[in-house]
Structure formats: structure tokens, C-alpha cells
Scaffold this active site. Structure first.
Site, PDB file in Angstrom:
ATOM      1  N   ASN A   1       0.864  -1.183   0.000  1.00  9.89           N
ATOM      2  CA  ASN A   1       0.000   0.000   0.000  1.00  9.89           C
ATOM      3  C   ASN A   1       0.900   1.233   0.000  1.00  9.89           C
ATOM      4  O   ASN A   1       1.473   1.583   1.027  1.00  9.89           O
ATOM      5  CB  ASN A   1      -0.888  -0.027   1.255  1.00  9.89           C
ATOM      6  CG  ASN A   1      -1.712   1.236   1.397  1.00  9.89           C
ATOM      7  OD1 ASN A   1      -1.834   2.017   0.456  1.00  9.89           O
ATOM      8  ND2 ASN A   1      -2.286   1.430   2.581  1.00  9.89           N
TER       9      ASN A   1
ATOM     10  N   LYS B  48       0.045   4.197  -0.326  1.00  5.64           N
ATOM     11  CA  LYS B  48      -0.657   5.371   0.216  1.00  5.64           C
ATOM     12  C   LYS B  48      -0.468   6.569  -0.732  1.00  5.64           C
ATOM     13  O   LYS B  48      -0.378   6.375  -1.947  1.00  5.64           O
ATOM     14  CB  LYS B  48      -0.182   5.686   1.635  1.00  5.64           C
ATOM     15  CG  LYS B  48      -0.162   4.449   2.527  1.00  5.64           C
ATOM     16  CD  LYS B  48      -0.030   4.785   3.982  1.00  5.64           C
ATOM     17  CE  LYS B  48       0.185   3.518   4.778  1.00  5.64           C
ATOM     18  NZ  LYS B  48      -0.099   3.673   6.192  1.00  5.64           N
TER      19      LYS B  48
ATOM     20  N   HIS C 264      -9.636   1.023   4.414  1.00  8.45           N
ATOM     21  CA  HIS C 264      -8.408   1.221   5.199  1.00  8.45           C
ATOM     22  C   HIS C 264      -8.721   2.167   6.356  1.00  8.45           C
ATOM     23  O   HIS C 264      -9.519   3.107   6.213  1.00  8.45           O
ATOM     24  CB  HIS C 264      -7.314   1.801   4.304  1.00  8.45           C
ATOM     25  CG  HIS C 264      -5.959   1.780   4.944  1.00  8.45           C
ATOM     26  ND1 HIS C 264      -5.588   2.693   5.910  1.00  8.45           N
ATOM     27  CD2 HIS C 264      -4.904   0.949   4.781  1.00  8.45           C
ATOM     28  CE1 HIS C 264      -4.349   2.426   6.297  1.00  8.45           C
ATOM     29  NE2 HIS C 264      -3.913   1.364   5.629  1.00  8.45           N
TER      30      HIS C 264
ATOM     31  N   GLU D 129      -7.187   4.556   7.504  1.00  2.04           N
ATOM     32  CA  GLU D 129      -6.936   5.969   7.201  1.00  2.04           C
ATOM     33  C   GLU D 129      -8.110   6.585   6.441  1.00  2.04           C
ATOM     34  O   GLU D 129      -8.356   7.786   6.540  1.00  2.04           O
ATOM     35  CB  GLU D 129      -5.611   6.107   6.427  1.00  2.04           C
ATOM     36  CG  GLU D 129      -4.423   5.846   7.343  1.00  2.04           C
ATOM     37  CD  GLU D 129      -3.146   5.435   6.643  1.00  2.04           C
ATOM     38  OE1 GLU D 129      -3.065   5.510   5.401  1.00  2.04           O
ATOM     39  OE2 GLU D 129      -2.220   4.989   7.349  1.00  2.04           O
TER      40      GLU D 129
ATOM     41  N   GLU E  81      -5.775  -5.168  10.280  1.00  4.41           N
ATOM     42  CA  GLU E  81      -4.792  -4.118  10.526  1.00  4.41           C
ATOM     43  C   GLU E  81      -5.154  -3.369  11.803  1.00  4.41           C
ATOM     44  O   GLU E  81      -5.987  -2.432  11.763  1.00  4.41           O
ATOM     45  CB  GLU E  81      -4.779  -3.123   9.358  1.00  4.41           C
ATOM     46  CG  GLU E  81      -4.397  -3.731   8.025  1.00  4.41           C
ATOM     47  CD  GLU E  81      -3.749  -2.693   7.128  1.00  4.41           C
ATOM     48  OE1 GLU E  81      -2.613  -2.929   6.689  1.00  4.41           O
ATOM     49  OE2 GLU E  81      -4.351  -1.638   6.898  1.00  4.41           O
TER      50      GLU E  81
ATOM     51  N   GLY F 249       2.107   2.022  10.817  1.00  2.50           N
ATOM     52  CA  GLY F 249       3.100   3.082  10.743  1.00  2.50           C
ATOM     53  C   GLY F 249       3.752   3.440  12.066  1.00  2.50           C
ATOM     54  O   GLY F 249       4.412   4.468  12.172  1.00  2.50           O
TER      55      GLY F 249
ATOM     56  N   SER G 144       2.992  -2.395  10.437  1.00  5.35           N
ATOM     57  CA  SER G 144       4.420  -2.436  10.748  1.00  5.35           C
ATOM     58  C   SER G 144       5.084  -3.763  10.406  1.00  5.35           C
ATOM     59  O   SER G 144       5.953  -4.243  11.147  1.00  5.35           O
ATOM     60  CB  SER G 144       4.645  -2.069  12.223  1.00  5.35           C
ATOM     61  OG  SER G 144       4.248  -0.734  12.465  1.00  5.35           O
TER      62      SER G 144
HETATM   63  C1  PEP Z   1      -0.922   0.096   5.921  1.00 12.86           C
HETATM   64  O1  PEP Z   1      -0.945   1.278   5.648  1.00 12.86           O
HETATM   65  O2  PEP Z   1      -1.811  -0.648   5.491  1.00 12.86           O
HETATM   66  C2  PEP Z   1       0.172  -0.410   6.726  1.00 12.86           C
HETATM   67  C3  PEP Z   1       0.102  -1.627   7.170  1.00 12.86           C
HETATM   68  O3  PEP Z   1       1.202   0.465   6.983  1.00 12.86           O
HETATM   69  P1  PEP Z   1       2.613   0.111   7.705  1.00 12.86           P
HETATM   70  O4  PEP Z   1       3.101  -1.182   7.105  1.00 12.86           O
HETATM   71  O5  PEP Z   1       3.489   1.263   7.368  1.00 12.86           O
HETATM   72  O6  PEP Z   1       2.336  -0.033   9.140  1.00 12.86           O
END
Ligand code: PEP
Length: 249
Positions: A9, A11, A96, A98, A165, A171, A210
Site C-alpha cells: 500500500n 498510500k 483502510h 486511514e 490491521e 506506521g 508495521s
Molecule cells: C498500511 O498502511 O496498510 C500499513 C500496514 O502500513 P505500515 O506497514 O506502514 O504499518
């Protein structure tokens, strides 16, 4: 079970030159050393068509990060599922955290978008996950179960995937323990089986939050983990490829 899926992803990251360079690096690497998993990259809308072209025939699929629930119409600034498909995408991330937080997306909207994705021939990857406060209150399974009930459309099991998630792991460099990931994935599998019967057994349940080369092997070895949704680490070719190489063969 299907092969594990490692999905990147990007983003809101990626201009044409570095984005194309990153995709080209993935293309070259998988031609030399095919990973033991399926690979998907989800760049911003502006790069979907370009990356689909760069990655054509490479085995690395391209996806979107959102789509509208309608196929066309007066929705300024939105992109529809048929548009993504037309640009070369085969999948789309939906719901997601976000977007749920930043755009107020509800489970009902995510479900409608997922239905539109399926109708357009895209595989919806539906994100679910609890906040830190919800986990600290011991409500994580109830929260995720409610998100699944509200966000997954009928027919989802044909092509869809779920991404667990935890919001607090995205992040942040923090991850749940292996036991916590395994427990949540087991609950999601039970929920899918109860809703979709035998078809629910084939739905990949990705872990996201992460994931890095340093923790990928342990996470991807857990029962019911069908892959990973990777944010930050998907922007560095070596890191994304190292995560892919850690997939269960
Ligand atoms: C994500 O944005 O779906 C995600 C898992 O981000 P990160 O791997 O940076 O935690």
C-alpha cells in the site's frame, strides 16, 4: 489454501519517475528470483495505469487504494471500480483505517464499494482492525466482528481478501504479539466460515501493521495468516522483496 499474498500500500506516495523505478526494480527482481507468494502493489490512482503497463506479464499485480460505489456519474474527484479495472488494476484496498478515520467511511459504504469492485472484476481487500483504546478495553474481537458483518458484501468469498490491521500498529513500529495475531485471525476465519461456508475457507486473511523484513517470517508463519498488507516497507524495493521472500512456500 492459496499462496500467500504480499500487497504493498503505497498510500499517497509516488511520483512518476521514482514510482516507475520502484516498479521496474520489482519486475527485474521477480524475474530473477520468483517469490513464493503472490505480489500486488497499490499505488496512488495517478500511477495505476503506468504501473500496470510496467508490470504487465511480470506476475506482479496492480491495485487501487479505494473506489467509488457507483460505476460512473457526478462524483467529482472520485474513481470508480470499472475505471480501475480499465487502467489495469485487478484488486482494490477498501476500508483502510486511514479512510475510515480521515474520510468518515462507514461499514455500509465499504460494503457498497466492495460490491462494486466485485461487479467490475476487482478483488476487494477489506481492511478491519481495532484502535488502541478498543484493544485496551478488551473489545478488539467484537469490533472486528462488527466490521466484518457490516463491510463484507454477499459474494465476497469468491474473490475477496480481509486485511486485519490494528490501527495502533499502522506506521508505528508496534505490532501485536504473535498470539494476538493468531487469535484474531482464527476469529476472522470462524466468522468467514459461518457467513460463507466452504468458500470462506479460501479467503486470504492478511495481517497489516508495521510488517518489516525483520518480523515478516514470524508473522507469515502463523496459522491463518494468508499474507501481509505492507505500508511503509513497500516503498523500498529491497524491503518489500525481503518480506515477499519470507512468505510461506
Ligand atoms: C498500511 O498502511 O496498510 C500499513 C500496514 O502500513 P505500515 O506497514 O506502514 O504499518
Amino acid at each position: 489454501m492459496p499462496r500467500q499474498l504480499i500487497a504493498g500500500n503505497w498510500k499517497m506516495n509516488g511520483l512518476s519517475v521514482p514510482g516507475t523505478r520502484l516498479a521496474g526494480a520489482l519486475r527485474e527482481a521477480v524475474a530473477t528470483a520468483p517469490p513464493p507468494c503472490d505480489l500486488l502493489v497499490c499505488p496512488p490512482f495517478t500511477l495505476v495505469g503506468r504501473l500496470a503497463h510496467v508490470l504487465l506479464g511480470s506476475g506482479v499485480a496492480v491495485g487501487g487504494q479505494d473506489c467509488h460505489a457507483e460505476a460512473a456519474g457526478a462524483h467529482t474527484g472520485d474513481v470508480s471500480a470499472p475505471m480501475l479495472r480499465d487502467a489495469g488494476a485487478t484488486a482494490v484496498i477498501l476500508g483502510h483505517s486511514e479512510r475510515r478515520a480521515g474520510h468518515g467511511e462507514t461499514d455500509g459504504q465499504v460494503r457498497a464499494k466492495a460490491a462494486a469492485a466485485l461487479a467490475a472484476g476487482l478483488a476487494p481487500i477489506i481492511c478491519v482492525g481495532e484502535t488502541l483504546a478498543e484493544r485496551e478495553a478488551g473489545r478488539q474481537e467484537a469490533v472486528v466482528a462488527a466490521q466484518l458483518a457490516g463491510s463484507l458484501p454477499d459474494g465476497f468469498a469468491v474473490a475477496g481478501a480481509v486485511a486485519y490491521e490494528p490501527v495502533w500498529a499502522i506506521g508505528t513500529g508496534k505490532t501485536p504479539t504473535e498470539a494476538e495475531i493468531a487469535a484474531m485471525h482464527a476469529m476472522i476465519r470462524r466468522t468467514l466460515a459461518a457467513r460463507f461456508g466452504a468458500a470462506g475457507a479460501g479467503v486470504r486473511i492478511l495481517y497489516g501493521g508495521s510488517v518489516k523484513p525483520s518480523n515478516a517470517k514470524a508473522i507469515l508463519a502463523l496459522p491463518e495468516v494468508g499474507g501481509a498488507l505492507v505500508g511503509g516497507a513497500s516503498l523500498v524495493a529491497e524491503d518489500f522483496l525481503a518480506i515477499a521472500a519470507a512468505a510461506r512456500a
